[in-house]
Enzyme design. Structure first.
Site, PDB file in Angstrom:
ATOM      1  N   HIS A  49       0.824  -1.203   0.000  1.00 46.93           N
ATOM      2  CA  HIS A  49       0.000   0.000   0.000  1.00 46.93           C
ATOM      3  C   HIS A  49       0.865   1.262   0.000  1.00 46.93           C
ATOM      4  O   HIS A  49       0.526   2.260  -0.647  1.00 46.93           O
ATOM      5  CB  HIS A  49      -0.912  -0.009   1.229  1.00 46.93           C
ATOM      6  CG  HIS A  49      -1.925   1.096   1.253  1.00 46.93           C
ATOM      7  ND1 HIS A  49      -3.040   1.094   0.452  1.00 46.93           N
ATOM      8  CD2 HIS A  49      -1.986   2.237   1.972  1.00 46.93           C
ATOM      9  CE1 HIS A  49      -3.752   2.193   0.677  1.00 46.93           C
ATOM     10  NE2 HIS A  49      -3.135   2.896   1.590  1.00 46.93           N
ATOM     11  N   HIS A  95     -10.217   3.315  -0.716  1.00 42.01           N
ATOM     12  CA  HIS A  95     -10.395   2.845   0.662  1.00 42.01           C
ATOM     13  C   HIS A  95     -11.240   1.574   0.612  1.00 42.01           C
ATOM     14  O   HIS A  95     -12.273   1.461   1.259  1.00 42.01           O
ATOM     15  CB  HIS A  95     -11.037   3.927   1.531  1.00 42.01           C
ATOM     16  CG  HIS A  95     -10.248   4.221   2.773  1.00 42.01           C
ATOM     17  ND1 HIS A  95     -10.801   4.486   3.987  1.00 42.01           N
ATOM     18  CD2 HIS A  95      -8.900   4.267   2.986  1.00 42.01           C
ATOM     19  CE1 HIS A  95      -9.862   4.698   4.890  1.00 42.01           C
ATOM     20  NE2 HIS A  95      -8.704   4.575   4.297  1.00 42.01           N
ATOM     21  N   ARG A 116      -7.533  15.825   2.794  1.00 46.39           N
ATOM     22  CA  ARG A 116      -6.270  16.308   3.376  1.00 46.39           C
ATOM     23  C   ARG A 116      -5.156  16.325   2.335  1.00 46.39           C
ATOM     24  O   ARG A 116      -4.300  17.212   2.352  1.00 46.39           O
ATOM     25  CB  ARG A 116      -5.877  15.449   4.583  1.00 46.39           C
ATOM     26  CG  ARG A 116      -6.786  15.643   5.783  1.00 46.39           C
ATOM     27  CD  ARG A 116      -6.207  15.044   7.034  1.00 46.39           C
ATOM     28  NE  ARG A 116      -5.993  13.609   6.936  1.00 46.39           N
ATOM     29  CZ  ARG A 116      -6.942  12.685   7.097  1.00 46.39           C
ATOM     30  NH1 ARG A 116      -8.183  13.061   7.361  1.00 46.39           N
ATOM     31  NH2 ARG A 116      -6.661  11.405   6.998  1.00 46.39           N
ATOM     32  N   ASP A 117      -5.143  15.339   1.438  1.00 44.01           N
ATOM     33  CA  ASP A 117      -4.139  15.349   0.375  1.00 44.01           C
ATOM     34  C   ASP A 117      -4.213  16.636  -0.441  1.00 44.01           C
ATOM     35  O   ASP A 117      -3.193  17.136  -0.924  1.00 44.01           O
ATOM     36  CB  ASP A 117      -4.340  14.148  -0.555  1.00 44.01           C
ATOM     37  CG  ASP A 117      -3.817  12.855   0.038  1.00 44.01           C
ATOM     38  OD1 ASP A 117      -2.958  12.921   0.930  1.00 44.01           O
ATOM     39  OD2 ASP A 117      -4.270  11.787  -0.391  1.00 44.01           O
ATOM     40  N   ASP A 268       0.029  14.992   5.083  1.00 42.30           N
ATOM     41  CA  ASP A 268      -1.055  14.320   5.789  1.00 42.30           C
ATOM     42  C   ASP A 268      -0.536  13.052   6.454  1.00 42.30           C
ATOM     43  O   ASP A 268       0.225  12.293   5.854  1.00 42.30           O
ATOM     44  CB  ASP A 268      -2.158  13.983   4.771  1.00 42.30           C
ATOM     45  CG  ASP A 268      -3.164  12.986   5.307  1.00 42.30           C
ATOM     46  OD1 ASP A 268      -3.520  13.086   6.492  1.00 42.30           O
ATOM     47  OD2 ASP A 268      -3.583  12.102   4.536  1.00 42.30           O
ATOM     48  N   GLY A 532      -1.911   9.353  -8.557  1.00 41.81           N
ATOM     49  CA  GLY A 532      -3.003   8.403  -8.374  1.00 41.81           C
ATOM     50  C   GLY A 532      -2.700   7.415  -7.276  1.00 41.81           C
ATOM     51  O   GLY A 532      -1.983   7.716  -6.317  1.00 41.81           O
ATOM     52  N   SER A 535      -4.203  -0.053  -5.830  1.00 37.02           N
ATOM     53  CA  SER A 535      -4.813  -0.898  -4.805  1.00 37.02           C
ATOM     54  C   SER A 535      -4.782  -2.345  -5.283  1.00 37.02           C
ATOM     55  O   SER A 535      -5.587  -2.752  -6.121  1.00 37.02           O
ATOM     56  CB  SER A 535      -6.259  -0.452  -4.533  1.00 37.02           C
ATOM     57  OG  SER A 535      -6.868  -1.326  -3.600  1.00 37.02           O
TER      58      SER A 535
END
Length: 758
Positions: A49, A95, A116-117, A268, A532, A535
């Protein structure tokens, strides 16, 4: 302190997600055995991740440069110049795993993280879009997931005060055990005020700002880098808990602090929390960092150094300030009732040194943490792919009634209205939204200028499943085409690459091919990739004895699903396009080539329960010219509607033009009557899907101007009919093949998804 820690062993390292080889590499890099806390740092920073161990080698192939690109991959988010001194900052994140385990908080904190990003770059968030994938909405578990995810997105976005203006939701059985929750955020900043996540300036203070640290989310990054099994629900403690009201305060405090000039760098505390920030920020700045963990504000007693470093508690930032201006920063955050505590400083060395109550608990070169192993494993197409592609959809029987087939398609959950979801979202907070959810792209004004931005997300897992390279290229083209239909010139791409386990050769091949397809399309359309998310491990190990179409060992992977987000600019916000028919008596044109296919189509799945065939051909030069022609027509005011011809083919595009603007037209849909020339067979002509096709409507008085523009554009196109009436009528080969009341189509479309959620 060290005496209370577990003994570091290979088995412990494996339990934290590291391999035996990686454990050996850690020992080699340190020249000794790691402490328990140090092992935790490596387990988080070397997780898939955070480290992109399997994907980095492929991501380098993406085009990431352009004259208008201000910031590309490698920072909190990307940024493009839109003129008048303004920049748009945007990014997409996933997520997925947290949202399956705890759908409400998983989705909510996904929104919080991407917000936050954006504002760590100095930008004020102005729009959220979500791209969601679920299993069958008729299934009780799936309904629970949908309800939780949509509620979490709406709760966080609405409370924070950022409008959710678009996105998409699609359904397929392969997502039943692994829903996808991808969220894109867009922000606005003056082009000369972008902030970066770098720890620079030896002696500069390091501040912890925002919420207090708890035990929620510990090992969230590791959990997101693993395949699910029957005990996935037990991982609920690894899901973070969000507080959008604190995040709103954090936004205002951060932007105010940045305006003082006292902020040198900011990041963040997302995946891997403090562990990530305290290593990545100095790595980017070519510095080191010393941190004292006992200074970290805590909301739980007795937290260990391991827990403090790896907690993924939300609404927190790590900020590097200018030396001598500490009190100035403290005052700003105190004004907003937020913690702002100095926990360390930037050093001239190359190490991260972590202490707890004065005792050193970790001493690691930052490069050792951030330079994770990269894997170049063998990969290749799956043996079953050629057979899937060879299954000829045209061997299936044609519908007895094409009108009924159209109504059924319009009522299928993937195509049907998603108003149930987006009416839960505040779409207009900030008063920038010019085009609400329900058209090809959202459009938002840039206050103080004539400009607007258009935003869209797209991606078809079925198409990528059948042809990863072409399917991914088509996703880029479709998202950009949506922006072009709104009148926007695409400026940048962000992606969210959702795949199964990269340790399986066929899935790594899908990923590699998809990257090549995205790169080819971006180069042809001249849009850079600004950043980007990848995942992996979106698959579930099923119970013993279960079978899977993917793997005889019992693992079920999602469809390979690259989601593409595109941002474009309109020079004149008053000249924008929407997809619905506006009035009777306007001429309808179909722009683009005739090449379509039933392979991977919604029609093939909805009516025949089949995922097979080959995709339509893609000519990227034709795609580029069609998009340019559409933008020119919208910008010149020559078209009254422009709608991308995508899922469900031409028939569904016409039906959506007829019904999606009903409420904007005073509650009345606008029908149409068209004539088509059948190709190999009629169902392929009506419901086949292919790239580079757009349906537009033109007022008769502007017909000559439009025809001249099309001639100049040198694209294939033709007139196919006229708007008007209360029915959708299609002629083919001298006979009427579809004749359905618009209100019946609208009822099927409005209830197709919502009936499952009632």
């Amino acid at each position: 302190m060290a005496g209370t820690e577990p003994k570091v062993t290979l088995d412990l390292a494996r339990g934290l997600g590291l391999t035996a080889d990686e454990y050996d590499r850690i020992i080699q890099r340190l020249g000794r055995e790691p402490s328990y806390t140090e092992l935790g740092l490596f387990s988080a920073l070397w997780s898939e991740h955070c480290a992109y161990k399997h994907s980095r080698v492929f991501l380098s192939r993406l085009p990431t440069r352009a004259p208008h690109l201000l910031q590309g991959p490698g920072e909190n988010a990307g940024a493009v110049d839109i003129g008048d001194g303004w920049a748009v900052v945007f990014k997409m994140e996933s997520h997925n795993h947290p949202s399956f385990i705890e759908p409400f908080q998983g989705a909510a904190t996904g929104v919080g993280g991407i917000l936050r990003d954006i504002f760590t770059m100095g930008a004020r968030p102005i729009a959220i879009l979500d791209s969601l994938r679920f299993g069958d909405p008729a299934d009780a578990k799936t309904k629970h997931l949908i309800n939780g995810v949509v509620s979490g997105i709406s709760w966080y976005g609405n409370c924070f005060g950022c409008p959710t203006v678009g996105g998409e939701i699609a359904f397929a059985p392969e997502y039943a055990g692994n829903p996808l929750v991808n969220v894109m955020c867009v922000g606005l900043v003056r082009a000369d005020r972008i902030h970066l996540a770098r720890a620079e300036g030896v002696g500069n203070p390091v501040f912890y700002v925002g919420n207090k640290t708890g035990r929620d989310g510990i090992h969230g990054a590791t959990m997101a880098s693993a395949t699910f099994d029957d005990e996935a629900e037990a991982k609920r403690p690894t899901v973070q808990v969000g507080d959008p009201f604190t995040e709103k305060l954090l936004l205002e405090a951060c932007l105010e602090a940045m305006a003082t000039g006292a902020v040198v760098g900011i990041q963040d505390m997302g995946a891997a929390g403090l562990a990530c920030c305290t290593s990545e920020m100095p790595a980017r700045g070519g510095t080191g960092m010393e941190v004292e963990l006992s200074a970290v504000p805590q909301r739980e007693e007795g937290m260990t150094p391991y827990e403090l470093l790896l907690s993924e508690s939300q609404e927190r930032m790590l900020l590097v300030g200018a030396k001598g201006r500490e009190d100035e920063l403290r005052r700003v955050f105190a004004k907003w009732e937020l913690d702002a505590v100095k926990i360390g400083e930037v050093t001239g060395g190359a190490d991260l040194v972590v202490r707890h109550r004065g005792e050193e608990v970790a001493h690691v070169p930052v490069e050792a943490l951030t330079d994770a192993p990269t894997y170049e494993k063998s990969y290749g197409p799956p043996a079953w792919l050629a057979e899937r592609q060879a299954l000829e959809p045209l061997c299936l029987p044609e519908p007895d009634d094409y009108g009924e087939a159209l109504v059924r398609l319009m009522g299928s959950p993937t195509i049907a209205s998603k108003e149930w979801a987006y009416r839960q979202y505040d779409q207009q907070v900030g008063t920038n939204t010019l085009v609400l959810p329900g058209s090809d792209a959202a459009v938002l004004r840039i206050k103080g200028t004539r400009r607007a931005i258009a935003i869209s997300t797209d991606g078809s897992g079925r198409q990528v499943f059948l042809d990863p390279r072409r399917g991914a290229a088509m996703a880029v083209c479709e998202a950009a085409r949506n922006v072009s239909c709104a009148g926007g010139r695409p400026l940048g791409v962000t992606d969210c690459m959702n795949f199964g386990s990269p340790e399986r050769p066929e899935i790594l091949w899908q990923f590699a091919e998809a990257i090549e397809g995205i790169a080819e399309a971006c180069r042809a359309l001249e849009v850079p990739v600004v950043g980007g998310n990848v995942s992996f491990y979106n698959e579930t190990v099923q119970a013993k004895g279960a079978t899977s179409p993917w793997d005889s060992s019992g693992g079920t992977a999602i469809l390979p699903t690259p989601i593409i987000g595109v941002v474009g600019v309109l020079e004149d916000a008053s000249r924008l396009g929407t997809q619905w028919f506006k009035a009777a008596g306007q001429r309808i044109a179909l722009l683009g080539p005739d090449g379509v296919s039933l392979g991977g189509s919604e029609y093939l799945w909805t009516l025949h329960d089949r995922l097979a065939g080959r995709l339509a051909p893609l000519d990227l030069e034709v795609e580029r010219r069609v998009q340019s022609a559409v933008r020119a027509a919208v910008g010149a005011g020559l078209v009254t509607a422009a709608h991308d011809c995508a899922e469900g083919g031409l028939a569904v595009t016409l039906a959506e033009g007829a019904v999606t603007g009903a409420r904007a037209n005073g509650g009345v849909g606008v029908g149409c009557e068209v004539t088509v020339e059948p190709g190999r067979r009629l169902d392929e002509t009506l419901f086949g899907e292919g790239p580079s096709r757009v349906v537009v409507t033109v007022e008769p008085a502007r017909q000559r101007e439009f025809e001249a523009l099309m001639a100049e554009s040198a694209i294939p196109w033709r007139w196919i009919g006229t708007t008007g009436g209360e029915r959708l009528i299609v002629h083919a080969s001298g006979r009427v093949v579809v004749d359905v009341a618009v209100d019946r189509i609208e009822h099927a479309w409005r209830s197709g998804f919502e009936r499952h959620m009632a």
